[in-house]
Design a protein around this motif. Structure first.
Motif, PDB file in Angstrom:
ATOM      1  N   THR A  30       0.846  -1.190   0.000  1.00  0.00           N
ATOM      2  CA  THR A  30       0.000   0.000   0.000  1.00  0.00           C
ATOM      3  C   THR A  30       0.878   1.236   0.000  1.00  0.00           C
ATOM      4  O   THR A  30       1.903   1.289   0.691  1.00  0.00           O
ATOM      5  CB  THR A  30      -0.919   0.031   1.233  1.00  0.00           C
ATOM      6  OG1 THR A  30      -0.117  -0.015   2.403  1.00  0.00           O
ATOM      7  CG2 THR A  30      -1.886  -1.144   1.209  1.00  0.00           C
ATOM      8  N   LYS A  31       0.465   2.188  -0.813  1.00  0.00           N
ATOM      9  CA  LYS A  31       1.229   3.425  -0.889  1.00  0.00           C
ATOM     10  C   LYS A  31       0.696   4.387   0.173  1.00  0.00           C
ATOM     11  O   LYS A  31      -0.486   4.692   0.209  1.00  0.00           O
ATOM     12  CB  LYS A  31       1.071   4.043  -2.270  1.00  0.00           C
ATOM     13  CG  LYS A  31       1.951   5.230  -2.489  1.00  0.00           C
ATOM     14  CD  LYS A  31       1.828   5.729  -3.914  1.00  0.00           C
ATOM     15  CE  LYS A  31       2.771   6.881  -4.131  1.00  0.00           C
ATOM     16  NZ  LYS A  31       2.661   7.381  -5.504  1.00  0.00           N
ATOM     17  N   VAL A  32       1.571   4.829   1.017  1.00  0.00           N
ATOM     18  CA  VAL A  32       1.188   5.742   2.093  1.00  0.00           C
ATOM     19  C   VAL A  32       1.218   7.158   1.533  1.00  0.00           C
ATOM     20  O   VAL A  32       2.233   7.610   1.009  1.00  0.00           O
ATOM     21  CB  VAL A  32       2.158   5.621   3.290  1.00  0.00           C
ATOM     22  CG1 VAL A  32       1.781   6.613   4.380  1.00  0.00           C
ATOM     23  CG2 VAL A  32       2.160   4.211   3.822  1.00  0.00           C
ATOM     24  N   ARG A  33       0.070   7.823   1.638  1.00  0.00           N
ATOM     25  CA  ARG A  33      -0.008   9.194   1.146  1.00  0.00           C
ATOM     26  C   ARG A  33       0.631  10.125   2.165  1.00  0.00           C
ATOM     27  O   ARG A  33       0.344  10.058   3.348  1.00  0.00           O
ATOM     28  CB  ARG A  33      -1.457   9.606   0.920  1.00  0.00           C
ATOM     29  CG  ARG A  33      -2.104   8.826  -0.203  1.00  0.00           C
ATOM     30  CD  ARG A  33      -3.508   9.275  -0.446  1.00  0.00           C
ATOM     31  NE  ARG A  33      -3.487  10.684  -0.843  1.00  0.00           N
ATOM     32  CZ  ARG A  33      -4.564  11.439  -0.923  1.00  0.00           C
ATOM     33  NH1 ARG A  33      -5.739  10.934  -0.622  1.00  0.00           N
ATOM     34  NH2 ARG A  33      -4.479  12.700  -1.294  1.00  0.00           N
ATOM     35  N   SER A  34       1.470  10.982   1.671  1.00  0.00           N
ATOM     36  CA  SER A  34       2.103  11.941   2.576  1.00  0.00           C
ATOM     37  C   SER A  34       1.184  13.139   2.758  1.00  0.00           C
ATOM     38  O   SER A  34       0.437  13.530   1.865  1.00  0.00           O
ATOM     39  CB  SER A  34       3.454  12.388   2.015  1.00  0.00           C
ATOM     40  OG  SER A  34       3.259  13.078   0.800  1.00  0.00           O
ATOM     41  N   PHE A  35       1.244  13.713   3.913  1.00  0.00           N
ATOM     42  CA  PHE A  35       0.406  14.853   4.251  1.00  0.00           C
ATOM     43  C   PHE A  35       1.160  16.120   3.879  1.00  0.00           C
ATOM     44  O   PHE A  35       2.299  16.324   4.276  1.00  0.00           O
ATOM     45  CB  PHE A  35       0.078  14.833   5.751  1.00  0.00           C
ATOM     46  CG  PHE A  35      -0.880  15.910   6.159  1.00  0.00           C
ATOM     47  CD1 PHE A  35      -2.206  15.833   5.800  1.00  0.00           C
ATOM     48  CD2 PHE A  35      -0.449  16.990   6.903  1.00  0.00           C
ATOM     49  CE1 PHE A  35      -3.105  16.823   6.182  1.00  0.00           C
ATOM     50  CE2 PHE A  35      -1.331  17.976   7.285  1.00  0.00           C
ATOM     51  CZ  PHE A  35      -2.660  17.884   6.924  1.00  0.00           C
ATOM     52  N   ASN A  36       0.514  16.992   3.122  1.00  0.00           N
ATOM     53  CA  ASN A  36       1.152  18.247   2.729  1.00  0.00           C
ATOM     54  C   ASN A  36       1.076  19.240   3.886  1.00  0.00           C
ATOM     55  O   ASN A  36       0.005  19.745   4.210  1.00  0.00           O
ATOM     56  CB  ASN A  36       0.458  18.839   1.490  1.00  0.00           C
ATOM     57  CG  ASN A  36       0.679  17.993   0.265  1.00  0.00           C
ATOM     58  OD1 ASN A  36       1.696  17.332   0.147  1.00  0.00           O
ATOM     59  ND2 ASN A  36      -0.272  18.015  -0.649  1.00  0.00           N
TER      60      ASN A  36
END
Length: 104
Positions: A30-36
């Motif tokens: 799973t690709k972990v979305r980074s928080f902007n």
């Protein structure tokens, strides 16, 4: 009692051997979305700048040190005339409606 313990131990060791032969399916990563972080920091900077600009107080202008008193007076010929006086303070104040009590 020893036989029972040995039987239980053998049972679980056989179970472990059977579990080692079971193929493990591969799960997709799973690709972990980074928080902007720049979005909330931009909002915070905008609020801080806006608060700073809105809370700047305008310099308070000082009232003149002198007071101008304009009054309407009646002279000897029963004519009314305005008198203008400049003072540093008001020493006597008379209500504008006090003449209504005495004249009528």
């Amino acid at each position: 009692m020893m036989e029972n313990d040995q039987l239980i131990e053998n049972f679980f060791s056989d179970m472990k051997k059977q579990d080692q032969n079971i193929p493990i399916p591969e799960f997709p990563e799973t690709k972990v979305r980074s928080f902007n972080w720049w979005i909330p920091s931009g909002i915070a900077a905008t609020l801080l700048l806006g608060g700073f600009l809105l809370t700047q107080q305008e310099p308070v202008t000082e009232a003149p040190s002198e007071v101008i008193i304009i009054s309407l007076q009646e002279n000897e010929n029963n004519e009314q005339e305005f008198t203008i006086e400049e003072k540093a303070y008001i020493d006597v104040w008379e209500s504008s409606t006090s003449s209504l009590l005495t004249e009528f």
